[in-house]
Design a protein around this motif. Sequence first.
Motif, mmCIF file in Angstrom:
data_model
loop_
_atom_site.group_PDB
_atom_site.id
_atom_site.type_symbol
_atom_site.label_atom_id
_atom_site.label_comp_id
_atom_site.label_asym_id
_atom_site.label_seq_id
_atom_site.Cartn_x
_atom_site.Cartn_y
_atom_site.Cartn_z
ATOM 1 N N MET A 74 0.862 -1.298 -0.119
ATOM 2 C CA MET A 74 -0.050 -0.035 -0.048
ATOM 3 C C MET A 74 0.911 1.336 0.015
ATOM 4 O O MET A 74 1.640 1.224 0.718
ATOM 5 N N GLU A 75 0.461 2.245 -0.880
ATOM 6 C CA GLU A 75 1.417 3.561 -1.133
ATOM 7 C C GLU A 75 1.160 4.241 0.187
ATOM 8 O O GLU A 75 0.297 4.507 0.533
ATOM 9 N N LYS A 76 2.463 4.696 0.485
ATOM 10 C CA LYS A 76 2.263 5.421 1.757
ATOM 11 C C LYS A 76 1.796 6.881 1.590
ATOM 12 O O LYS A 76 2.419 7.539 0.392
ATOM 13 N N THR A 77 0.912 7.613 2.155
ATOM 14 C CA THR A 77 0.671 9.056 2.146
ATOM 15 C C THR A 77 1.618 9.860 2.349
ATOM 16 O O THR A 77 2.385 9.864 3.627
ATOM 17 N N GLN A 78 1.980 10.780 1.543
ATOM 18 C CA GLN A 78 3.197 11.833 1.416
ATOM 19 C C GLN A 78 2.819 13.002 2.222
ATOM 20 O O GLN A 78 3.717 13.487 2.919
ATOM 21 N N LEU A 79 1.306 13.476 2.240
ATOM 22 C CA LEU A 79 1.163 14.623 2.390
ATOM 23 C C LEU A 79 0.774 14.473 4.012
ATOM 24 O O LEU A 79 0.000 13.451 4.470
ATOM 25 N N LYS A 80 1.116 15.463 4.948
ATOM 26 C CA LYS A 80 0.767 15.154 6.399
ATOM 27 C C LYS A 80 0.403 16.672 6.822
ATOM 28 O O LYS A 80 0.998 17.806 6.544
ATOM 29 N N LEU A 81 -0.973 16.736 7.186
ATOM 30 C CA LEU A 81 -1.489 18.190 7.570
ATOM 31 C C LEU A 81 -1.714 18.253 9.120
ATOM 32 O O LEU A 81 -2.534 17.350 9.756
ATOM 33 N N TYR A 82 -0.843 19.207 9.663
ATOM 34 C CA TYR A 82 -1.044 19.426 11.081
ATOM 35 C C TYR A 82 -2.174 20.462 11.364
ATOM 36 O O TYR A 82 -1.777 21.718 10.758
ATOM 37 N N SER A 83 -3.035 20.124 11.884
ATOM 38 C CA SER A 83 -4.342 20.912 12.170
ATOM 39 C C SER A 83 -5.264 20.782 13.448
ATOM 40 O O SER A 83 -4.749 19.860 14.374
ATOM 41 N N TYR A 84 -5.777 21.733 13.594
ATOM 42 C CA TYR A 84 -7.041 21.815 14.929
ATOM 43 C C TYR A 84 -8.129 21.972 14.345
ATOM 44 O O TYR A 84 -8.519 22.705 13.350
ATOM 45 N N TRP A 85 -9.021 21.110 14.776
ATOM 46 C CA TRP A 85 -10.360 21.171 14.267
ATOM 47 C C TRP A 85 -11.044 22.424 14.133
ATOM 48 O O TRP A 85 -11.740 22.768 13.078
ATOM 49 N N ARG A 86 -10.841 23.275 15.229
ATOM 50 C CA ARG A 86 -11.751 24.402 15.257
ATOM 51 C C ARG A 86 -10.864 25.703 14.359
ATOM 52 O O ARG A 86 -11.549 26.915 14.115
ATOM 53 N N SER A 87 -9.734 25.386 13.816
ATOM 54 C CA SER A 87 -8.694 26.487 13.186
ATOM 55 C C SER A 87 -9.316 26.818 11.804
ATOM 56 O O SER A 87 -9.357 25.899 10.726
ATOM 57 N N SER A 88 -10.038 28.007 11.626
ATOM 58 C CA SER A 88 -10.407 28.318 10.291
ATOM 59 C C SER A 88 -9.218 28.405 9.192
ATOM 60 O O SER A 88 -9.273 28.158 8.033
ATOM 61 N N CYS A 89 -8.106 28.561 9.768
ATOM 62 C CA CYS A 89 -6.695 28.605 8.863
ATOM 63 C C CYS A 89 -6.700 27.174 8.397
ATOM 64 O O CYS A 89 -6.333 27.100 7.313
ATOM 65 N N SER A 90 -6.821 26.189 9.313
ATOM 66 C CA SER A 90 -6.508 24.930 8.919
ATOM 67 C C SER A 90 -7.542 24.580 8.106
ATOM 68 O O SER A 90 -7.313 23.691 6.943
ATOM 69 N N LEU A 120 -7.142 20.844 0.000
ATOM 70 C CA LEU A 120 -6.758 19.383 -0.432
ATOM 71 C C LEU A 120 -7.817 18.776 -0.963
ATOM 72 O O LEU A 120 -7.628 17.654 -1.953
ATOM 73 N N ASN A 121 -8.918 18.961 -0.382
ATOM 74 C CA ASN A 121 -10.191 17.845 -0.957
ATOM 75 C C ASN A 121 -10.410 18.471 -2.456
ATOM 76 O O ASN A 121 -10.766 17.507 -3.140
ATOM 77 N N LEU A 122 -10.481 19.746 -2.658
ATOM 78 C CA LEU A 122 -10.824 19.958 -4.120
ATOM 79 C C LEU A 122 -9.726 19.459 -4.850
ATOM 80 O O LEU A 122 -10.100 19.161 -6.151
ATOM 81 N N LYS A 123 -8.478 19.442 -4.615
ATOM 82 C CA LYS A 123 -7.283 18.891 -5.557
ATOM 83 C C LYS A 123 -7.118 17.391 -5.322
ATOM 84 O O LYS A 123 -6.282 17.008 -6.099
ATOM 85 N N ASP A 156 -2.529 12.513 5.564
ATOM 86 C CA ASP A 156 -2.513 12.113 7.092
ATOM 87 C C ASP A 156 -3.062 13.512 7.792
ATOM 88 O O ASP A 156 -2.288 14.384 7.862
ATOM 89 N N TYR A 157 -4.183 13.215 8.617
ATOM 90 C CA TYR A 157 -4.263 14.356 9.679
ATOM 91 C C TYR A 157 -3.686 14.112 10.924
ATOM 92 O O TYR A 157 -3.698 13.084 11.709
ATOM 93 N N ARG A 158 -3.031 15.180 11.222
ATOM 94 C CA ARG A 158 -2.137 15.097 12.635
ATOM 95 C C ARG A 158 -2.663 16.403 13.408
ATOM 96 O O ARG A 158 -2.353 17.446 13.270
ATOM 97 N N ALA A 159 -3.465 15.809 14.458
ATOM 98 C CA ALA A 159 -4.082 16.983 15.287
ATOM 99 C C ALA A 159 -3.327 17.538 16.423
ATOM 100 O O ALA A 159 -2.123 16.987 16.807
ATOM 101 N N ASP A 174 5.323 17.813 3.006
ATOM 102 C CA ASP A 174 5.205 17.138 1.833
ATOM 103 C C ASP A 174 6.393 16.504 1.394
ATOM 104 O O ASP A 174 7.358 17.144 0.901
ATOM 105 N N GLY A 175 6.563 15.014 1.672
ATOM 106 C CA GLY A 175 8.161 14.384 1.832
ATOM 107 C C GLY A 175 8.955 15.373 2.772
ATOM 108 O O GLY A 175 8.840 15.553 3.789
ATOM 109 N N ASP A 176 10.054 15.599 2.119
ATOM 110 C CA ASP A 176 10.997 16.453 2.796
ATOM 111 C C ASP A 176 10.819 18.111 3.024
ATOM 112 O O ASP A 176 11.502 18.787 3.676
#
Length: 224
Positions: A1-17, A24-27, A32-35, A62-64
């Motif tokens: 299984m291919e490993k997901t390259q992108l990791k998003l560090y996010s907070y659920w309530r953050s409008s910036c996130s 990411l959804n549109l594209k 990976d969601y990192r809370a 995104d990778g490195d």
Amino acid sequence: MEKTQLKLYSYWRSSCSCRVRIALNLKGLKYDYRAVNLVKGEQFTPEFSKLNPINFVPALEDGDTVVADSFAILMYLEEKYPQHPLLPEDTHKRAINYQVANIVAANIQPLQNLVVLVSKYIEEKLGSDEKIAWVRHHIQKGFAALEKLLKDHAGKYATGDEVFLADLFLAPQIHAALKRFTMDLTEFPLLLRLNDAYNELPAFQDALPEKQPDYVPSEVQDIS
């Protein structure tokens, strides 16, 4: 299984996130969601400080490559992953998108940021009961400007009949005004119409705070 390259560090309530989650959804990009729990101060850990020295979410790996700040992340995604463009080809329409994004990012959102709301200075000057009035005042001021700006540019969405950058900034801010700060937005019919349009789009709905894995229902309207 291919490993997901992108990791998003996010907070659920953050409008910036949320802006980045929508992009990411549109594209069609899996990630990976990192809370990062801002209330608990996890943004100040040494590990996260290496990702973003100013200790704000979101941050994207995104990778490195590591990019922090929602605007920088969105521009990075736009250049590296050009599918579903976030910017129109027309230069005037593109400028309006930048203007809308800047009104939200520079003149509304920072004044409702957790850093501001928990500030001892704000607490001392305004008192805890006045914090919500402070937030609502600045949202109302910004929304009044946006309503005027977009009246000659909006179609189904903010700058026409396609989703662009402006919509990614507007949707989370309108959602926060309605849900977190319980504002009556009837004086902004255009923004409410746009919100209805966003509610029909899976890419936007899947990015909402209440759809995130770290969502805490009891904190929806907490401004402490």
